[in-house]
Design a protein around this motif. Structure first.
Motif, PDB file in Angstrom:
ATOM      1  N   LEU A   1      -2.396 -13.803  -5.891  1.00 28.72           N
ATOM      2  CA  LEU A   1      -2.956 -13.686  -4.538  1.00 28.72           C
ATOM      3  C   LEU A   1      -2.351 -12.478  -3.833  1.00 28.72           C
ATOM      4  CD1 LEU A   1      -4.499 -14.606  -2.046  1.00 28.72           C
ATOM      5  CD2 LEU A   1      -2.722 -16.306  -1.623  1.00 28.72           C
ATOM      6  N   LEU A   2      -3.241 -11.572  -3.448  1.00 28.54           N
ATOM      7  CA  LEU A   2      -2.786 -10.367  -2.746  1.00 28.54           C
ATOM      8  C   LEU A   2      -3.392 -10.397  -1.345  1.00 28.54           C
ATOM      9  CD1 LEU A   2      -3.564  -8.422  -5.895  1.00 28.54           C
ATOM     10  CD2 LEU A   2      -1.333  -8.221  -4.818  1.00 28.54           C
ATOM     11  N   SER A   3      -2.665 -11.030  -0.408  1.00 28.42           N
ATOM     12  CA  SER A   3      -3.177 -11.088   0.960  1.00 28.42           C
ATOM     13  C   SER A   3      -2.723  -9.841   1.703  1.00 28.42           C
ATOM     14  CB  SER A   3      -2.669 -12.344   1.658  1.00 28.42           C
ATOM     15  OG  SER A   3      -1.279 -12.291   1.730  1.00 28.42           O
ATOM     16  N   TYR A   4      -3.300  -9.606   2.875  1.00 24.03           N
ATOM     17  CA  TYR A   4      -2.980  -8.436   3.684  1.00 24.03           C
ATOM     18  C   TYR A   4      -3.173  -7.166   2.843  1.00 24.03           C
ATOM     19  CZ  TYR A   4      -0.930  -6.966   8.136  1.00 24.03           C
ATOM     20  OH  TYR A   4      -0.730  -6.461   9.401  1.00 24.03           O
ATOM     21  N   SER A   5      -4.202  -7.213   1.999  1.00 20.24           N
ATOM     22  CA  SER A   5      -4.431  -6.120   1.037  1.00 20.24           C
ATOM     23  C   SER A   5      -5.900  -5.748   1.032  1.00 20.24           C
ATOM     24  CB  SER A   5      -4.058  -6.574  -0.380  1.00 20.24           C
ATOM     25  OG  SER A   5      -2.734  -7.030  -0.420  1.00 20.24           O
ATOM     26  N   GLU A   6      -6.194  -4.551   0.569  1.00 24.82           N
ATOM     27  CA  GLU A   6      -7.598  -4.139   0.445  1.00 24.82           C
ATOM     28  C   GLU A   6      -7.784  -3.277  -0.782  1.00 24.82           C
ATOM     29  OE1 GLU A   6     -10.267  -3.298   3.711  1.00 24.82           O
ATOM     30  OE2 GLU A   6      -8.580  -3.611   5.079  1.00 24.82           O
ATOM     31  N   VAL A   7      -9.050  -3.188  -1.213  1.00 24.47           N
ATOM     32  CA  VAL A   7      -9.369  -2.342  -2.366  1.00 24.47           C
ATOM     33  C   VAL A   7      -9.560  -0.916  -1.858  1.00 24.47           C
ATOM     34  CG1 VAL A   7     -11.092  -1.881  -4.142  1.00 24.47           C
ATOM     35  CG2 VAL A   7     -10.456  -4.247  -3.605  1.00 24.47           C
ATOM     36  N   GLU A   8      -8.823   0.022  -2.476  1.00 27.02           N
ATOM     37  CA  GLU A   8      -8.948   1.428  -2.068  1.00 27.02           C
ATOM     38  C   GLU A   8     -10.004   2.164  -2.884  1.00 27.02           C
ATOM     39  OE1 GLU A   8      -6.280   2.582   0.864  1.00 27.02           O
ATOM     40  OE2 GLU A   8      -5.957   3.992  -0.781  1.00 27.02           O
TER      41      GLU A   8
END
Ligand SMILES: Cc1cc2nc3c(=O)[nH]c(=O)nc-3n(C[C@H](O)[C@H](O)[C@H](O)COP(=O)(O)OP(=O)(O)OC[C@H]3O[C@@H](n4cnc5c(N)ncnc54)[C@H](O)[C@@H]3O)c2cc1C
Ligand code: SF4
Ligand code: SF4
Length: 675
Positions: free
Chosen positions: A213-220
């Protein structure tokens, strides 16, 4: 030419046969088109009996080419190719003519329709004789999956994949997963508690060994192709070290800075500068909001750091970039709510006791800012009368022409909760009541019995300008009652605006990043609305939940599960076929001008700096032909779209205008580009 062509005309029930003389068309093709050795019509060519007709003729008549006049290649191109392959013919020696979508559904004049059908069949027969054998390539599928968006759709998809034993990266841009559902108190039509359904699923995600789980994250960035995507993720700095944090919450208690929470509490409640969106958040680690934090503003404070028992606060933390490889991607990015300020006559933001639907959800929530008490903006007074206005920003050509699908049911839920919690009179202003799912009509009947008032008519205005006795100090809802045929003014204490669902503000950018398409309204487009509702036109990229269009929780969960099942079937196959209908750059002719590089809608073209020529990644190429048409040096050819094929098709289409045509296949063009 010496090809032996079979022509098959489908009736499509009465879809095609109702407009086109299908028998006559088959007979005409056999008698007039060069190379046609057999021509048949059949009720449903896509059925197994229809396919067997084709297969038998390939074997018995020695057909070398097949033309099917039916629906669209988009729907059944693969079906007929497969039939050819079953009989030992290269599947790319089959061509479809779209007699349904391009003729019978759109051409009202029957005579014209029959002429047009002849033209399309003639075009296909001419072209198919120049088609070349092509072979699909196979690539391995990486078994890891990226799920983008941790609402109920993304949660469902992730858990189903993880439970099946596959590794999932779940990327959520907020500090916690849960999405909109985490903000609700009860859910229609069963009125079960949203948290009781959602929070156990959220903890399952947090604890699952197969979910990263990668919260506070976005796909670049995303590159690659089905089975083999390379993804760069940005994990934003939380300023809390996840390895050390126990989630005790002491930092939150000690933080002196309180700010209005515009996101989770919809502006009705407060949070601290270091915060968790809600107590059951997953993951449990807080984040520091640098825009509110006193230390980031003035360089002093650090109360959180001082009191943190594990030394987990880290003001030096920076964003981290993470590169991962996945085989498939599921987008589950959800929806935004219509901004009700765009309809100023409803008074939101100007009249204190006009609330949005999401604000009302927070008011009702036992864990919300009023601990579940339904009160007006003063925080204490219970309303004695409440108006609920449907379709705010939906079914209105000035804003969104579509129906938001959930607002009728959510307003029934609100009516029930208002009456249960306050005993107030509730007036529902609706255009039509849409209660067409399991248990929905029964819920509506329940609300009728509970005494909710229904007024059919679009609201013109909400005002505080009293004109009649009994209106002083009230909000007056002015609407036409279309059942009684009168204008009504209903004075109430509180108004709830059922704001429509809209696509995410960044939906177009996200679609571009992942190479998928979206509608004008920003909803992600499915490959086929009925047959492939969670696939997209980009292989390996799936969609689930409200990012595809407005829907309720059951439909969202069903799509999450469907997307997961589609991915699992790709993983278990282990390999995926790449269509050979792609473009090729002939290096020797490429001038290196790079015109094609930016034109490719699938980002399939790179530039080889050493050789100074453009190169197509054939796994990414969809064979759309944009680059072929754009290349000034004619250095690009498109398999299945060579000049010979296209010119032959055009000549075939002009069967009754080109002199001597109709019985002859076109000669190959002189200036053909190498195939
Ligand atoms: C007022 C209201 C009441 C409702 N009540 C009910 C009800 O009682 N019963 C019912 O069945 N339905 C109800 N619904 C509908 C319900 O909210 C939706 O069906 C459901 O929440 C959709 O879930 P989702 O996962 O598609 O989207 P969301 O809940 O919007 O979740 C999407 C997630 O993706 C994240 N995200 C977005 N973009 C990105 C990105 N680029 N990168 C990473 N993460 C991203 C978001 O932060 C969010 O966590 C209601 C809706 C409203 C507005
Ligand atoms: S005080 Fe420290 S351990 Fe406790 S929640 Fe805050 S950062 Fe985590
Ligand atoms: S440093 Fe920032 S987050 Fe920490 S307590 Fe002070 S204001 Fe709150």
């Amino acid at each position: 030419m010496t090809e032996k062509v079979g022509v098959y005309i489908c009736h499509c029930g009465s879809n095609i046969a109702g407009e086109i003389d299908v028998e006559g068309l088959a007979k005409w093709a056999k008698e007039n088109l060069d190379g046609v050795v057999v021509a048949r019509d059949y009720k449903f060519m896509c059925s197994s009996l229809g396919q067997e007709l084709i297969e038998d003729d390939i074997k018995n008549e020695g057909l070398t080419r097949v033309v099917v006049g039916a629906c669209s290649p988009h729907l059944h191109g693969k079906t007929f190719r497969r039939a050819c392959a079953n009989a030992g013919l290269n599947p790319y020696l089959c061509q479809m003519a779209s007699l349904r979508e391009q003729v019978s559904w759109v051409t009202e004049d029957k005579e014209l329709a029959n002429t047009k059908a002849k033209a399309l069949i003639s075009g296909a027969v001419h072209r198919v004789q120049y088609q070349k054998e092509l072979t699909a390539t196979e690539v391995p599928v990486n078994p890891n999956t990226l799920v983008v968006g941790g609402g109920i759709a993304g949660i469902q998809a992730s858990l189903e994949l993880a439970d099946a034993g596959y590794q999932v990266y779940l990327v959520e841009r907020e500090p916690s997963i849960g999405g909109h559902m985490a903000q609700f108190d009860k859910t229609f039509p069963t009125l079960d508690c949203a948290a009781c359904i959602l929070t156990p699923r959220m903890s399952d995600v947090g604890a699952h060994p197969n979910i990263n789980l990668l919260s506070y994250s976005e796909v670049e960035e995303v590159s690659g192709y089905v089975g083999n995507f390379d993804v760069r993720l940005r994990k934003r700095a939380r300023y809390v070290n996840e390895d050390d944090c126990t989630g005790c919450g002491i930092c939150i208690d000690k933080c002196p800075k309180k700010v209005i929470d515009d996101v989770f509490e919809a502006g009705l409640g407060y949070r601290k500068a270091v915060y968790r969106p809600f107590p059951q958040a997953v993951p449990k680690f807080p984040v520091i909001d640098t825009e509110s934090c006193i230390y980031f503003e003035r360089g002093t404070c650090k109360a959180c750091e001082k009191f943190c028992p594990t030394g987990a606060i880290d003001f030096e933390q920076e964003d981290t970039l993470l590169d991962i490889k996945v085989g498939n991607i599921i987008l589950a990015t959800g929806f935004d709510l219509f901004d009700t300020r765009r309809i100023p006559q409803y008074g939101y933001g100007r009249l204190a006791n006009v609330f949005t639907s999401l604000e009302f959800e927070r008011l009702c929530n036992a864990a919300g800012p009023t601990e579940g008490k339904v009160v007006m903006r003063d925080g204490v007074t219970q309303p004695k009368s409440v108006a609920i206005i449907h379709c705010v920003g939906s079914r209105d050509v000035r804003y969104n022409p579509y129906c938001s699908a959930i607002c009728c049911m959510a307003s029934l839920k609100f009516g029930h909760l208002v009456m249960e919690k306050t005993g107030a009179e509730v007036y529902s202003f609706y255009i039509d009541l849409r209660t067409n799912q399991k248990g929905y009509e029964e819920f509506y009947n329940r609300l009728l019995e509970e005494g909710m008032h229904f007024i059919r008519g679009r609201v013109a205005e909400v005002t505080d300008a009293a004109r009649m006795p009994g209106e002083e100090g009230k909000l007056i809802v002015q609407a036409e009652d279309t059942l009684l045929g009168t204008q009504r003014r209903v004075p109430v204490d509180m108004v709830i605006l059922m704001a429509g669902l809209e696509s995410r503000a960044d939906a177009h950018d996200v679609a571009l990043k992942f190479g998928i398409s979206c509608s004008m309204a920003g909803w992600f487009t499915e490959r086929h609305p009925k047959l492939a509702p969670v696939a997209t036109m980009t292989d390996g990229i799936f969609i689930a939940g409200t990012c595809q269009g407005p829907k309720d929780i059951p439909a969202t969960v069903a799509q999450g599960a469907a997307a997961s099942a589609s991915v699992q079937s790709m993983i278990t196959r282990g390999k995926v076929e790449i269509e050979p209908i792609v473009a090729t750059i002939h290096e020797e002719n490429c001038s290196g001008c790079r015109i094609c590089n930016d034109l490719c809608p699938f980002n399939a073209i790179d530039f080889d700096e050493e050789k100074k020529v453009s190169v197509i990644n054939q796994a990414l190429c969809k064979g759309c032909g944009t680059c072929v048409a754009a290349c000034p040096a004619q250095a690009i050819s498109g398999a299945h779209f060579s000049n010979d094929e296209i010119i032959a098709e055009i000549e075939g289409l002009l069967f009754d205008t080109v002199s001597g045509n109709g019985a002859k296949a076109a000669e190959p063009a002189k200036d053909s580009v190498p195939a």
